[in-house]
Design an enzyme around this catalytic site. Structure first.
Site, PDB file in Angstrom:
ATOM      1  N   GLY A   1       0.824  -1.216   0.000  1.00  0.00           N
ATOM      2  CA  GLY A   1       0.000   0.000   0.000  1.00  0.00           C
ATOM      3  C   GLY A   1       0.847   1.250   0.000  1.00  0.00           C
ATOM      4  O   GLY A   1       0.584   2.181   0.758  1.00  0.00           O
TER       5      GLY A   1
ATOM      6  N   GLY B   1       1.745   4.607   3.708  1.00  0.00           N
ATOM      7  CA  GLY B   1       2.720   3.738   3.046  1.00  0.00           C
ATOM      8  C   GLY B   1       3.637   4.513   2.113  1.00  0.00           C
ATOM      9  O   GLY B   1       4.848   4.272   2.056  1.00  0.00           O
TER      10      GLY B   1
ATOM     11  N   SER C   1      -3.997  -0.712  14.301  1.00  0.00           N
ATOM     12  CA  SER C   1      -4.721   0.484  14.752  1.00  0.00           C
ATOM     13  C   SER C   1      -5.148   0.296  16.208  1.00  0.00           C
ATOM     14  O   SER C   1      -5.186  -0.841  16.697  1.00  0.00           O
ATOM     15  CB  SER C   1      -5.960   0.666  13.867  1.00  0.00           C
TER      16      SER C   1
ATOM     17  N   TYR D   1     -13.578  -3.241  10.308  1.00  0.00           N
ATOM     18  CA  TYR D   1     -12.219  -2.670  10.329  1.00  0.00           C
ATOM     19  C   TYR D   1     -11.507  -3.097  11.617  1.00  0.00           C
ATOM     20  O   TYR D   1     -10.362  -3.570  11.588  1.00  0.00           O
ATOM     21  CB  TYR D   1     -12.320  -1.140  10.240  1.00  0.00           C
TER      22      TYR D   1
END
Ligand SMILES: NC(=O)c1ccc[n+]([C@@H]2O[C@H](COP(=O)([O-])OP(=O)(O)OC[C@H]3O[C@@H](n4cnc5c(N)ncnc54)[C@H](OP(=O)(O)O)[C@@H]3O)[C@@H](O)[C@H]2O)c1
Length: 284
Positions: free
Chosen positions: A13, A19, A146, A169
């Site tokens: 990414g 990224g 995260s 997520y």
């Protein structure tokens, strides 16, 4: 790790957001940087721009849509064919929770999209590249997770019931941390380390604009924390940890449950089917 200017670093990414910034900052230090992207146009542009911004000509790219495990497999094969070492693997690519009204989406393999792209693709890629990482020791795996985490419900991993973008997520991000802890245990004594981090909260990236519409921190803050895990000599040998920025932090409780971690590993192997050749039987 090999001194950074002699290291080869693969970043998933790397066409946008965190990224891309991590790739630029690592290229600035002289490493051989391999960007991963899914669009040839975007990957080519990112590689060209980073070469221009850093004066480092050793910046190239590989392509794969991470929502397809076949493409992840081909990405690993191509990496192995083209690059003789892998000092740092940064598993960064990801899909956010989606804006209001975004419903459940599926990967090309028919799996819940966030679980597939954020977690499962990196589970497969990492396992397929372990041989190269072991040949390049001391080497590092950095999983960009995260603080938005939700426990994996093993009866409903694909979120067929009660889909919610934040939960999807969060589940994928906790799965990454569970994977990190499992990897660190399995790789003990090999010289390959595995750590995870929450880079920074609501950085100014596409994912955040799409999901929240406002931002709280800069992409540079997250990049600094990520590059530290990837390259800082202070972290040599440090493994199996979760960081919030540059501070060690505690993840959701499920990450500390060895049975849950084992269950996730077994499930992931099953979901990858014949594409996975586990490498843990090899020495060093
Ligand atoms: N932003 C934050 O505040 C924040 C906070 C905590 C954690 N994170 C984590 O940081 C990482 C990077 O997020 P970001 O904010 O930089 O997001 P971003 O700007 O949206 O960038 C996401 C990257 O992932 C790639 N990607 C998405 N789906 C893909 C797929 N199916 N196949 C291949 N590549 C794919 C994108 O490629 P394209 O360029 O082709 O779209 C892009 O390069 C994620 O893992 C995210 O969960 C971010």
């Amino acid at each position: 790790m090999q001194s950074i200017d002699e290291a080869t670093v693969l970043i998933t990414g790397a066409t946008d957001g965190l990224g891309r910034r991590v790739a630029r900052d690592i290229a600035t230090r002289g490493a051989t940087v391999v960007l991963h992207g899914r669009s040839r146009e975007r990957a080519e542009a990112a590689a060209r721009e980073i070469r221009g911004e850093t004066d480092n000509q050793n910046v190239s790219y590989l392509l794969a849509d991470l929502s397809s495990l076949d493409e992840v497999h081909d990405l690993a094969e191509e990496f192995m064919a083209r690059y003789g070492r892998l000092d740092v693997l940064v598993n960064n690519a990801g899909v956010g929770s989606g804006g209001r009204g975004t419903g459940r989406e599926l990967s090309r393999d028919g799996y819940e999209l966030r679980f597939a792209v954020n977690y499962l693709s990196h589970f497969l890629l990492t396992n397929l590249l372990l041989g190269r990482l072991k040949e390049s020791v001391p080497s590092r795996i950095v999983n960009v997770s995260s603080i938005g985490q939700a426990p994996v419900d093993f009866e409903n991993v694909m979120l067929e019931a009660g889909y919610d973008g934040n939960r999807a997520y969060g589940q994928s991000k906790l799965a990454q941390i569970m994977f990190t802890f499992s990897l660190a245990e399995r790789l003990k004594g090999t010289g390959v380390t595995a750590n995870a981090l929450h880079p920074a909260s609501l950085m100014d990236t596409k994912m955040v604009y799409e999901s929240y519409g406002y931002t709280l921190s800069t992409v540079q803050e997250g990049a600094d924390a990520t590059v530290r895990l990837a390259a800082s000599p202070d972290l040599e040998g440090v493994t199996g940890r979760f960081y919030d920025g540059e501070r060690e932090a505690r993840a959701n409780e499920q990450a500390y449950d060895p049975q849950a971690r084992e269950r996730l590993w077994d499930l992931s192997e099953d979901l990858c089917g014949g594409l996975l050749t586990p490498d843990f039987s090899q020495d060093g």
